[in-house]
Design an enzyme around this catalytic site. Structure first.
Site, PDB file in Angstrom:
ATOM      1  N   LYS A   1       0.861  -1.190   0.000  1.00  0.00           N
ATOM      2  CA  LYS A   1       0.000   0.000   0.000  1.00  0.00           C
ATOM      3  C   LYS A   1       0.894   1.236   0.000  1.00  0.00           C
ATOM      4  O   LYS A   1       2.080   1.189   0.338  1.00  0.00           O
ATOM      5  CB  LYS A   1      -0.940   0.017   1.218  1.00  0.00           C
ATOM      6  CG  LYS A   1      -0.248  -0.001   2.587  1.00  0.00           C
ATOM      7  CD  LYS A   1       0.249   1.337   3.087  1.00  0.00           C
ATOM      8  CE  LYS A   1       0.892   1.258   4.455  1.00  0.00           C
ATOM      9  NZ  LYS A   1       1.664   2.469   4.807  1.00  0.00           N
TER      10      LYS A   1
ATOM     11  N   GLY B   1      10.932  -2.199   5.673  1.00  0.00           N
ATOM     12  CA  GLY B   1      11.353  -0.903   6.188  1.00  0.00           C
ATOM     13  C   GLY B   1      11.109   0.223   5.218  1.00  0.00           C
ATOM     14  O   GLY B   1      11.896   1.168   5.122  1.00  0.00           O
TER      15      GLY B   1
ATOM     16  N   GLY C   1       3.950  -1.500   4.008  1.00  0.00           N
ATOM     17  CA  GLY C   1       3.057  -2.453   4.671  1.00  0.00           C
ATOM     18  C   GLY C   1       3.235  -3.895   4.252  1.00  0.00           C
ATOM     19  O   GLY C   1       2.315  -4.705   4.437  1.00  0.00           O
ATOM     20  N   GLY C   2       4.394  -4.259   3.713  1.00  0.00           N
ATOM     21  CA  GLY C   2       4.579  -5.617   3.215  1.00  0.00           C
ATOM     22  C   GLY C   2       4.371  -6.691   4.259  1.00  0.00           C
ATOM     23  O   GLY C   2       3.679  -7.688   4.019  1.00  0.00           O
ATOM     24  N   GLY C   3       4.973  -6.523   5.427  1.00  0.00           N
ATOM     25  CA  GLY C   3       4.831  -7.519   6.482  1.00  0.00           C
ATOM     26  C   GLY C   3       3.397  -7.661   6.960  1.00  0.00           C
ATOM     27  O   GLY C   3       2.910  -8.781   7.194  1.00  0.00           O
ATOM     28  N   SER C   4       2.704  -6.545   7.086  1.00  0.00           N
ATOM     29  CA  SER C   4       1.304  -6.572   7.506  1.00  0.00           C
ATOM     30  C   SER C   4       0.428  -7.249   6.464  1.00  0.00           C
ATOM     31  O   SER C   4      -0.494  -8.009   6.789  1.00  0.00           O
ATOM     32  CB  SER C   4       0.807  -5.142   7.760  1.00  0.00           C
ATOM     33  OG  SER C   4       1.515  -4.538   8.829  1.00  0.00           O
ATOM     34  N   SER C   5       0.725  -6.980   5.193  1.00  0.00           N
ATOM     35  CA  SER C   5      -0.037  -7.602   4.117  1.00  0.00           C
ATOM     36  C   SER C   5       0.172  -9.109   4.104  1.00  0.00           C
ATOM     37  O   SER C   5      -0.780  -9.890   3.932  1.00  0.00           O
ATOM     38  CB  SER C   5       0.388  -6.997   2.776  1.00  0.00           C
ATOM     39  OG  SER C   5      -0.394  -7.501   1.722  1.00  0.00           O
TER      40      SER C   5
ATOM     41  N   ASP D   1      -1.972  -1.709  10.957  1.00  0.00           N
ATOM     42  CA  ASP D   1      -2.463  -1.611   9.590  1.00  0.00           C
ATOM     43  C   ASP D   1      -2.842  -2.953   8.980  1.00  0.00           C
ATOM     44  O   ASP D   1      -3.286  -3.018   7.834  1.00  0.00           O
ATOM     45  CB  ASP D   1      -1.448  -0.894   8.696  1.00  0.00           C
ATOM     46  CG  ASP D   1      -0.092  -1.592   8.644  1.00  0.00           C
ATOM     47  OD1 ASP D   1       0.132  -2.505   9.465  1.00  0.00           O
ATOM     48  OD2 ASP D   1       0.743  -1.208   7.808  1.00  0.00           O
TER      49      ASP D   1
END
Length: 271
Positions: free
Chosen positions: A8, A92, A96-100, A132
């Site tokens: 995102k 980093g 939002g990669g980890g959250s996705s 997120d």
């Protein structure tokens, strides 16, 4: 079962006040973009996480996808699984990669083991992993408030535009980014700002983290300015950084910027 969790960008980001619990109330628009990781979950003899692609610099049990599995396992007594995660979205970066990835695992487990949760039920659990994460359960543009977990409808559509995302070799600590922000409520609501033509956002839509973060890492400001010089209609840092994105109405102008950019991690995406 395979999913392709996407990143995102933040359209504006305002740090409005510091809360008594130490967090901050923000307002922003989360907008999904087609920059994707790959996650696969299959039944296994023992639970294991295997990572590929970009290096993942954390122990498996601290990875958000494992936290997603452990969260549902504790509630629904899930059997062991093997999770294979291919990282393409930079870490980093404020993307939002980890959250996705974590939200994708929640969705997969819900379907794979017929748990029966609806999106609201998944979102209530996702927020325990990250503020997120619930956004990626719904995965459509929203205005986000609170700590980034309170969503409202927003009328914004960037379809047909080309986004260029640059992730320089810079790590911005979220704590450091917040240290340099003076909270304050914006004069205009972010949901109202994005109703204006994108060409007007340059003078209306701000990311409160930029002033301090750019003072620490001038190369980020240079990337943003270079995007404008190349014809971007809007450019900004995403989240607390360090990714910078530009929105181009012409794919040729976007390609012109890409061809001149010296950064290693650069992505051109049709929205």
């Amino acid at each position: 079962m395979i999913r392709f969790p996407n990143a995102k960008i933040n359209l504006g980001l305002y740090v409005e006040r510091r809360r008594d619990d130490g967090y901050h109330d923000i307002s922003t628009v989360f907008y999904p973009i087609p920059l994707q990781d790959v996650v696969e979950v299959v039944k296994a003899e023992t639970t294991v996480l295997r990572t590929y692609g970009n290096p993942v610099d954390c122990p498996p049990e601290k990875n958000l996808v494992m936290k997603a599995y452990r969260l549902l396992e504790s509630e629904f007594s899930l059997p062991p699984v093997e999770i294979c995660l291919y990282k393409h979205i930079p870490d980093g970066a404020g993307l939002g990669g980890g959250s996705s990835d974590a939200s994708a695992v929640l969705k997969i487990l819900n379907e794979l083991f017929s748990i029966g949760l609806d999106d609201a039920g998944l979102a209530r659990r996702a927020v325990k992993i990250g503020a997120d994460c619930p956004f990626f359960i719904y995965n459509h543009p929203v205005v986000a408030r609170g700590i980034g977990d309170e969503f409202g409808d927003v009328d914004v559509d960037l379809s047909g535009m080309t986004a260029v995302v640059v992730k320089p070799d810079v790590y911005v600590s979220t704590a450091e980014a917040y240290r340099g922000v003076v909270p304050g409520v914006p004069k205009m609501n972010v949901a109202e700002i994005v109703l204006h033509p994108v060409e007007e956002w340059r003078h209306l839509l701000e990311n409160d983290f930029e002033r301090h973060v750019f003072s620490l890492y001038p190369q980020l400001k240079e990337i943003k300015e270079s995007m404008y010089d190349s014809g971007a209609v809007y450019a900004s840092m995403s989240g607390s950084g360090s990714a910078i994105y530009g929105l181009f109405s012409s794919d040729n102008m976007a390609e012109s910027f890409v061809s001149r950019c010296q950064e290693k991690k650069i992505f051109k995406l049709l929205l």
